[in-house]
Design a protein around this motif. Sequence first.
Motif, PDB file in Angstrom:
ATOM      1  N   ALA A 113       0.863  -1.212  -0.215  1.00 22.71           N
ATOM      2  CA  ALA A 113      -0.149  -0.071   0.013  1.00 22.71           C
ATOM      3  C   ALA A 113       0.768   1.171  -0.058  1.00 22.71           C
ATOM      4  CB  ALA A 113      -0.924  -0.204   1.250  1.00 22.71           C
ATOM      5  N   HIS A 114       2.175   1.282   0.555  1.00 22.77           N
ATOM      6  CA  HIS A 114       2.862   2.298   0.792  1.00 22.77           C
ATOM      7  C   HIS A 114       3.305   2.678  -0.600  1.00 22.77           C
ATOM      8  CE1 HIS A 114       6.020   5.052   2.788  1.00 22.77           C
ATOM      9  NE2 HIS A 114       6.569   4.651   1.844  1.00 22.77           N
ATOM     10  N   SER A 115       3.730   1.452  -1.354  1.00 23.89           N
ATOM     11  CA  SER A 115       4.633   1.719  -2.555  1.00 23.89           C
ATOM     12  C   SER A 115       3.505   2.337  -3.401  1.00 23.89           C
ATOM     13  CB  SER A 115       4.922   0.362  -3.010  1.00 23.89           C
ATOM     14  OG  SER A 115       3.890  -0.546  -3.466  1.00 23.89           O
ATOM     15  N   LEU A 116       2.061   2.194  -3.200  1.00 20.57           N
ATOM     16  CA  LEU A 116       1.141   2.773  -4.120  1.00 20.57           C
ATOM     17  C   LEU A 116       0.837   4.107  -3.894  1.00 20.57           C
ATOM     18  CD1 LEU A 116      -1.307  -0.212  -4.382  1.00 20.57           C
ATOM     19  CD2 LEU A 116       0.344   0.380  -6.261  1.00 20.57           C
ATOM     20  N   GLY A 117       1.565   4.659  -3.016  1.00 11.51           N
ATOM     21  CA  GLY A 117       1.601   6.117  -2.783  1.00 11.51           C
ATOM     22  C   GLY A 117       0.291   6.246  -1.628  1.00 11.51           C
ATOM     23  N   VAL A 118       0.130   5.236  -0.794  1.00 10.91           N
ATOM     24  CA  VAL A 118      -1.027   5.545   0.137  1.00 10.91           C
ATOM     25  C   VAL A 118      -0.319   5.915   1.506  1.00 10.91           C
ATOM     26  CG1 VAL A 118      -2.695   4.463   1.888  1.00 10.91           C
ATOM     27  CG2 VAL A 118      -2.700   3.808  -0.704  1.00 10.91           C
ATOM     28  N   ASN A 119      -0.877   6.969   2.057  1.00 17.26           N
ATOM     29  CA  ASN A 119      -0.243   7.613   3.333  1.00 17.26           C
ATOM     30  C   ASN A 119      -1.095   7.058   4.448  1.00 17.26           C
ATOM     31  OD1 ASN A 119       0.233   9.106   5.486  1.00 17.26           O
ATOM     32  ND2 ASN A 119       0.774  11.097   4.441  1.00 17.26           N
ATOM     33  N   LEU A 120      -0.507   5.842   4.969  1.00 15.49           N
ATOM     34  CA  LEU A 120      -1.127   5.084   5.784  1.00 15.49           C
ATOM     35  C   LEU A 120      -1.558   5.775   7.249  1.00 15.49           C
ATOM     36  CD1 LEU A 120       0.874   1.678   5.425  1.00 15.49           C
ATOM     37  CD2 LEU A 120      -1.727   2.095   4.666  1.00 15.49           C
TER      38      LEU A 120
ATOM     39  N   ILE B 187      12.202   2.528  -1.708  1.00 11.93           N
ATOM     40  CA  ILE B 187      10.811   3.127  -1.660  1.00 11.93           C
ATOM     41  C   ILE B 187      10.297   3.984  -0.653  1.00 11.93           C
ATOM     42  CG2 ILE B 187      10.189   1.471  -3.521  1.00 11.93           C
ATOM     43  CD1 ILE B 187       8.486   0.141  -1.268  1.00 11.93           C
ATOM     44  N   GLY B 188      11.567   4.201   0.433  1.00 14.72           N
ATOM     45  CA  GLY B 188      10.942   4.874   1.541  1.00 14.72           C
ATOM     46  C   GLY B 188      10.161   4.294   2.588  1.00 14.72           C
TER      47      GLY B 188
ATOM     48  N   ALA C  56      16.354  13.344  -6.204  1.00 11.24           N
ATOM     49  CA  ALA C  56      16.349  12.791  -4.978  1.00 11.24           C
ATOM     50  C   ALA C  56      15.094  13.503  -4.301  1.00 11.24           C
ATOM     51  CB  ALA C  56      17.302  13.164  -3.958  1.00 11.24           C
ATOM     52  N   GLY C  57      14.310  12.437  -3.622  1.00 14.14           N
ATOM     53  CA  GLY C  57      13.179  12.993  -2.836  1.00 14.14           C
ATOM     54  C   GLY C  57      11.752  12.933  -3.926  1.00 14.14           C
ATOM     55  N   GLY C  58      11.035  13.596  -3.444  1.00 13.86           N
ATOM     56  CA  GLY C  58       9.534  13.620  -4.307  1.00 13.86           C
ATOM     57  C   GLY C  58       8.461  13.454  -3.543  1.00 13.86           C
ATOM     58  N   ALA C  59       7.395  13.644  -4.064  1.00 13.17           N
ATOM     59  CA  ALA C  59       6.121  13.467  -3.437  1.00 13.17           C
ATOM     60  C   ALA C  59       5.543  12.097  -3.383  1.00 13.17           C
ATOM     61  CB  ALA C  59       5.099  14.465  -3.969  1.00 13.17           C
ATOM     62  N   ARG C  60       5.019  11.596  -2.428  1.00 15.57           N
ATOM     63  CA  ARG C  60       4.622  10.107  -2.526  1.00 15.57           C
ATOM     64  C   ARG C  60       4.000   9.668  -3.644  1.00 15.57           C
ATOM     65  NH1 ARG C  60       3.804   7.366   2.358  1.00 15.57           N
ATOM     66  NH2 ARG C  60       3.995   9.322   3.714  1.00 15.57           N
ATOM     67  N   LEU C  61       2.917  10.389  -4.088  1.00 17.10           N
ATOM     68  CA  LEU C  61       2.324   9.705  -5.230  1.00 17.10           C
ATOM     69  C   LEU C  61       3.187   9.740  -6.443  1.00 17.10           C
ATOM     70  CD1 LEU C  61      -1.440  10.845  -5.144  1.00 17.10           C
ATOM     71  CD2 LEU C  61      -0.418   8.415  -4.991  1.00 17.10           C
TER      72      LEU C  61
END
Length: 393
Positions: free
Chosen positions: A35-42, A192-193, A207-212
Amino acid sequence: MDDLMLILPFIVAGWLVLALTARPLKATVLSDEAAHSLGVNLKAIKIMVIMGVALSVGASIAVTGVIGFVGLVAPHMVRPLFGHDPARIFIPSALAGALLLVGADLLIRVLPGGQPAHRGHDRAAGGAVFPLLCDRYPQGDAMSALSLKNLSVTLNGSKVLRKVNFAARAGQLTGLIGPNGAGKSTLLRAAIGLIPFEGTIEVLGRAGGARLALARNIAYLPQLMEVHWPMTARAIVSLGRYPHGGFFETLTEKDEAAIDNALKAVDGLKFAGRNVLSLSAGERARILLARALSVEAPILLADEPVASLDPEHQLKVMSVLSGLAKKGRAVVIVLHDLTLAARFCDTLTLLDQGRVVASGSAEAVLTPENLKNVYKITAKRGKNFIVPWAVAR
């Protein structure tokens, strides 16, 4: 009526908050890592769920009292008609709860000596939402698309990775190999953080970047292939399109095409309509790989994607991954099968005790010395293949 008007704004506000969580909450059918890898902020989703439940259910119970039966039974009433997808049964469950109390109220009115039920339509609609939130079933060019520089990771006080330098290039299939505990999975999770790290990680030169944005650029297949809800295999694959959508679930023609292509790639169209929990371990592994493929990200990280597969599908999946690389994607896979690694991977990186031992072609990495020192084995060799043969003495 005064009580109902008093709590109605809180219930509506709670429903709106919960409606915003429906799509990301659906992604938790997979593991938290996926879920995290899909950009979901759990963390944010959990907070929103608590707020939504507190607003809707808390306001209702404060005025009308506890009636858990309606909240428990309503979702089960609608599942035979609408399936198990929380995004689809959210509204039907709320309406079913309200209709259930209306029916009970009408029934008691017509029975001899009956009295109207205490106001509870709002209570039913609010209460029916709660089980949906906690009901979980048992459980190319030659550029470096992904660059890790001086990467170190410490977990539970132990150094797992030590100043690792690693690069995955577009157009190449890169194999991460090494014995158990070498740090292969940790490297992917850091990329993937998922875990804290020291050093620099660059994705497509940045380097870095928004989750989605990161989720659209890196597709990730975890080692643990977990599925918690009895959704169809196709619905699971569709979760890969989450990073490309908005708040509400609307699959476009492009999304549907990506899902179809991913299913075809893993030979999964024949059981796309089946309950994913009814599939064999190998079939489920292929569906979860299709979920990662459907993201259509320029970088794919797969942790032991062929571990649960029979030889036929091991070869098919490796061919698919090799084909993706040839089309310009950067593909990184963790492998224990040295024969497959030597045959299919363009480059190999050998890890041991958190350090890079060797990196390059199979011939350069899988030397007799490295096999003996790292794997403690000897091997038989042929053209483009290697077979582990005996424990080194």
